[in-house]
Design a protein around this motif. Structure first.
Motif, mmCIF file in Angstrom:
data_model
loop_
_atom_site.group_PDB
_atom_site.id
_atom_site.type_symbol
_atom_site.label_atom_id
_atom_site.label_comp_id
_atom_site.label_asym_id
_atom_site.label_seq_id
_atom_site.Cartn_x
_atom_site.Cartn_y
_atom_site.Cartn_z
ATOM 1 N N SER A 1 56.691 97.218 17.693
ATOM 2 C CA SER A 1 57.303 96.579 16.607
ATOM 3 C C SER A 1 58.117 97.267 15.699
ATOM 4 O O SER A 1 57.575 98.468 15.315
ATOM 5 N N GLN A 2 59.072 96.835 15.063
ATOM 6 C CA GLN A 2 59.690 97.620 14.241
ATOM 7 C C GLN A 2 58.932 97.764 12.702
ATOM 8 O O GLN A 2 59.219 98.703 12.021
ATOM 9 N N ARG A 3 58.112 96.692 12.362
ATOM 10 C CA ARG A 3 57.319 96.845 11.203
ATOM 11 C C ARG A 3 56.068 95.880 11.386
ATOM 12 O O ARG A 3 56.044 94.849 12.260
ATOM 13 N N LEU A 4 54.986 96.441 10.787
ATOM 14 C CA LEU A 4 53.763 95.698 11.106
ATOM 15 C C LEU A 4 53.659 94.499 10.103
ATOM 16 O O LEU A 4 53.947 94.362 9.019
ATOM 17 N N PRO A 5 53.022 93.475 10.737
ATOM 18 C CA PRO A 5 52.713 92.084 9.748
ATOM 19 C C PRO A 5 51.906 92.533 8.727
ATOM 20 O O PRO A 5 50.993 93.579 8.823
ATOM 21 N N SER A 6 51.725 91.806 7.520
ATOM 22 C CA SER A 6 50.726 92.108 6.600
ATOM 23 C C SER A 6 49.413 91.724 7.138
ATOM 24 O O SER A 6 49.310 91.050 7.966
ATOM 25 N N THR B 1 50.873 92.134 17.515
ATOM 26 C CA THR B 1 50.828 92.753 16.359
ATOM 27 C C THR B 1 51.567 94.241 16.498
ATOM 28 O O THR B 1 52.550 94.512 15.651
ATOM 29 N N GLY C 1 55.433 93.739 19.096
ATOM 30 C CA GLY C 1 56.361 92.603 18.953
ATOM 31 C C GLY C 1 56.319 91.370 19.570
ATOM 32 O O GLY C 1 57.307 90.442 19.823
#
Length: 154
Positions: free
Chosen positions: A26-31, A150, A153
């Motif tokens: 994933s390019q960024r982790l979710p909150s 998570t 992606g």
């Protein structure tokens, strides 16, 4: 048993997923809130219902039909895992293979997704066989789906 089977499945999924381009980080982790909401959503709307169907109903029916047969439990595990994999053939995750079905047309099948779902189904089923609890299989299923969604992606 559930954690152990999750740990055994993940290296297979990661090697196949990365080698085929099916997954990427994933390019960024979710909150944290999104992670928690996803965890609860997967538990109640995917893992538990699918495990009730595939282990609680399908596996049990096949296993019952094979009672007394040599390797009946293993055969039931294999058949229910393949059915589980095929049930994921409607997903839109590349790579695909075209399967020509004659007058029915062409099935644009997500072959890696189906293979990984079949292998995952084997681990979910093995957990069910060892514990005889759908909830244990649902825990493995939840961990796999949540990890994928998570960190990769999904």
């Amino acid at each position: 048993t559930a954690i152990q089977n999750f740990i055994f499945y993940m290296p297979i999924a990661l090697v196949v997923g990365f080698a085929t381009g099916f997954i990427d980080f994933s390019q960024r982790l979710p909150s944290l809130g999104q992670m928690l909401a996803t965890f609860v959503g997967i538990a109640f709307f995917t893992a538990i219902p699918e495990e009730i169907l595939f282990r609680g109903v399908i596996h049990n029916l096949i296993e019952k039909k094979l009672t007394g047969k040599k390797n009946g439990t293993f055969i039931a595990l294999t058949i229910s895992s393949v059915i589980f994999g095929l049930a994921h053939g409607d997903n839109h995750n590349a790579p695909f293979i075209d399967i020509h079905l004659g007058p029915l047309g062409t099935w644009h099948a997500p072959w890696v997704y189906m293979v990984l779902a079949t292998v995952a189904g084997y681990f979910y089923g093995w957990t069910f066989i060892k514990t005889r609890k759908v909830t244990a299989a649902a825990i493995v299923h939840l961990l796999v789906d949540w990890t994928w969604g998570t960190f990769f992606g999904g």
